[in-house]
Motif scaffolding. Structure first.
Motif, mmCIF file in Angstrom:
data_model
loop_
_atom_site.group_PDB
_atom_site.id
_atom_site.type_symbol
_atom_site.label_atom_id
_atom_site.label_comp_id
_atom_site.label_asym_id
_atom_site.label_seq_id
_atom_site.Cartn_x
_atom_site.Cartn_y
_atom_site.Cartn_z
ATOM 1 N N UNK A 133 30.768 70.288 11.053
ATOM 2 C CA UNK A 133 29.642 69.444 11.460
ATOM 3 C C UNK A 133 29.771 69.142 12.950
ATOM 4 N N UNK A 134 28.739 69.492 13.707
ATOM 5 C CA UNK A 134 28.751 69.297 15.157
ATOM 6 C C UNK A 134 28.434 67.856 15.532
ATOM 7 N N UNK A 135 28.642 67.542 16.779
ATOM 8 C CA UNK A 135 28.294 66.221 17.310
ATOM 9 C C UNK A 135 26.801 65.960 17.120
ATOM 10 N N UNK B 170 26.037 65.142 13.517
ATOM 11 C CA UNK B 170 26.480 63.784 13.176
ATOM 12 C C UNK B 170 25.511 62.746 13.741
ATOM 13 N N UNK B 171 25.091 62.948 14.993
ATOM 14 C CA UNK B 171 24.152 62.003 15.607
ATOM 15 C C UNK B 171 22.847 61.965 14.822
ATOM 16 N N UNK B 172 22.343 63.115 14.421
ATOM 17 C CA UNK B 172 21.102 63.167 13.649
ATOM 18 C C UNK B 172 21.275 62.467 12.302
ATOM 19 N N UNK B 173 22.409 62.651 11.670
ATOM 20 C CA UNK B 173 22.660 62.007 10.375
ATOM 21 C C UNK B 173 22.736 60.497 10.525
ATOM 22 N N UNK B 174 23.320 60.016 11.617
ATOM 23 C CA UNK B 174 23.424 58.575 11.822
ATOM 24 C C UNK B 174 22.046 57.981 12.108
ATOM 25 N N UNK B 175 21.175 58.707 12.793
ATOM 26 C CA UNK B 175 19.805 58.241 13.041
ATOM 27 C C UNK B 175 19.045 58.178 11.721
ATOM 28 N N UNK B 176 19.192 59.220 10.896
ATOM 29 C CA UNK B 176 18.536 59.230 9.586
ATOM 30 C C UNK B 176 19.020 58.062 8.737
ATOM 31 N N UNK B 177 20.312 57.773 8.800
ATOM 32 C CA UNK B 177 20.901 56.670 8.036
ATOM 33 C C UNK B 177 20.300 55.339 8.479
ATOM 34 N N UNK B 178 20.171 55.155 9.810
ATOM 35 C CA UNK B 178 19.585 53.921 10.333
ATOM 36 C C UNK B 178 18.129 53.777 9.909
#
Length: 73
Positions: free
Chosen positions: A56-58, A61-69
């Motif tokens: 999993x690239x940076x 991970x950033x996209x997943x954290x935005x989706x989570x928020x």
């Protein structure tokens, strides 16, 4: 999404050499990233498999954290 491990979380803190932390599986590594995202987000976090091949690239991970928020809103 349970990929058996170990898996490694790698990020760049202060020095040139990356820091790493090992987790028993992908779910545990993702939980750690989520819990420490405010700190890790500017340190190029990546998740690697047991052979240290990028899983999993940076950016992912950033996209997943935005989706989570967005899901929590």
């Amino acid at each position: 999404m349970s990929t058996s491990g170990p898996v490694h979380l790698r990020w760049r803190a202060a020095g040139a050499a990356p820091e790493t932390e090992t987790f028993p599986d992908l779910d545990a590594a993702l939980d750690a990233v989520e819990a420490r995202w405010e700190t890790l987000r500017d340190q190029a976090p990546q998740i690697l498999d047991a052979r240290r091949i990028l899983l999993i690239t940076t950016e992912q991970l950033a996209a997943a954290m935005v989706e989570e928020d967005e899901a929590e809103s």
